[in-house]
Design a protein around this motif. Sequence first.
Motif, mmCIF file in Angstrom:
data_model
loop_
_atom_site.group_PDB
_atom_site.id
_atom_site.type_symbol
_atom_site.label_atom_id
_atom_site.label_comp_id
_atom_site.label_asym_id
_atom_site.label_seq_id
_atom_site.Cartn_x
_atom_site.Cartn_y
_atom_site.Cartn_z
ATOM 1 N N ASN A 99 3.291 17.829 -73.607
ATOM 2 C CA ASN A 99 2.327 18.631 -74.357
ATOM 3 C C ASN A 99 2.863 19.989 -74.792
ATOM 4 O O ASN A 99 2.111 20.803 -75.330
ATOM 5 C CB ASN A 99 1.046 18.800 -73.528
ATOM 6 C CG ASN A 99 0.293 17.496 -73.446
ATOM 7 O OD1 ASN A 99 -0.086 16.934 -74.466
ATOM 8 N ND2 ASN A 99 0.108 16.995 -72.244
ATOM 9 N N SER B 28 3.618 15.195 -67.945
ATOM 10 C CA SER B 28 2.600 15.515 -68.944
ATOM 11 C C SER B 28 2.727 16.941 -69.468
ATOM 12 O O SER B 28 2.392 17.200 -70.622
ATOM 13 C CB SER B 28 1.207 15.270 -68.368
ATOM 14 O OG SER B 28 0.997 16.092 -67.237
ATOM 15 N N ALA B 29 3.209 17.867 -68.659
ATOM 16 C CA ALA B 29 3.361 19.246 -69.144
ATOM 17 C C ALA B 29 4.361 19.299 -70.290
ATOM 18 O O ALA B 29 4.073 19.863 -71.353
ATOM 19 C CB ALA B 29 3.797 20.162 -68.006
ATOM 20 N N CYS B 30 5.531 18.683 -70.102
ATOM 21 C CA CYS B 30 6.550 18.692 -71.162
ATOM 22 C C CYS B 30 6.083 17.892 -72.376
ATOM 23 O O CYS B 30 6.379 18.268 -73.513
ATOM 24 C CB CYS B 30 7.868 18.141 -70.651
ATOM 25 S SG CYS B 30 8.697 19.238 -69.485
ATOM 26 N N LYS C 138 6.098 26.745 -76.970
ATOM 27 C CA LYS C 138 6.337 26.643 -75.519
ATOM 28 C C LYS C 138 7.792 26.288 -75.226
ATOM 29 O O LYS C 138 8.378 26.808 -74.279
ATOM 30 C CB LYS C 138 5.381 25.628 -74.884
ATOM 31 C CG LYS C 138 3.969 26.154 -74.783
ATOM 32 C CD LYS C 138 3.065 25.159 -74.085
ATOM 33 C CE LYS C 138 1.648 25.704 -74.017
ATOM 34 N NZ LYS C 138 0.735 24.764 -73.359
#
Length: 171
Positions: free
Chosen positions: A9, A5-7, A14
């Motif tokens: 988003n 989920s981090a990647c 980023k």
Amino acid sequence: VYWNSACMNFTAEKWDALIRDMASLGQKYIVMCNCISAGRSVYDSSVAPKIEMVCPDPLETVMTACDRYGLKVFLSNDYYREVSFEDIFTPDHAKARFTVIEELAERYSHHPSFYGWYWAWEACIWPYFNEQFITYFNESTAFARRLTPNAKYLTAPYGTKTALCDAKFID
């Protein structure tokens, strides 16, 4: 499992910061092991549907950042769907693999950071290199060489613990 989920988003900013940090640590190369994985793509592909991410084209963003920070990128050619070992050698799978190579070359090989190709299906050694994998590498390389003649080629051995290091292996 690879689509955390981090990647998913990450914004373009980023992704750029991640590449900048990698470069600041002295990293020189990035291997994009999964331009497509489990039937989902990070770019607009005719072979697999695009995974929805916050950044509209994360691969373009990463390539642009690598241009800026001087990293070299290997792009991968496969994993467009889940397959069995035998399926990766079928004509249909090879056709899709070549389509992925064409798409990636057309969209991203103009970048100064494009360095070469990573052949995603690793070279099996049980106890010798499998002839099907040698054919896979040779066919993939010959096809890619027509599109990107200056590219380098990379893969990883799989099963090195089972290699039989004798005259046949060396040959």
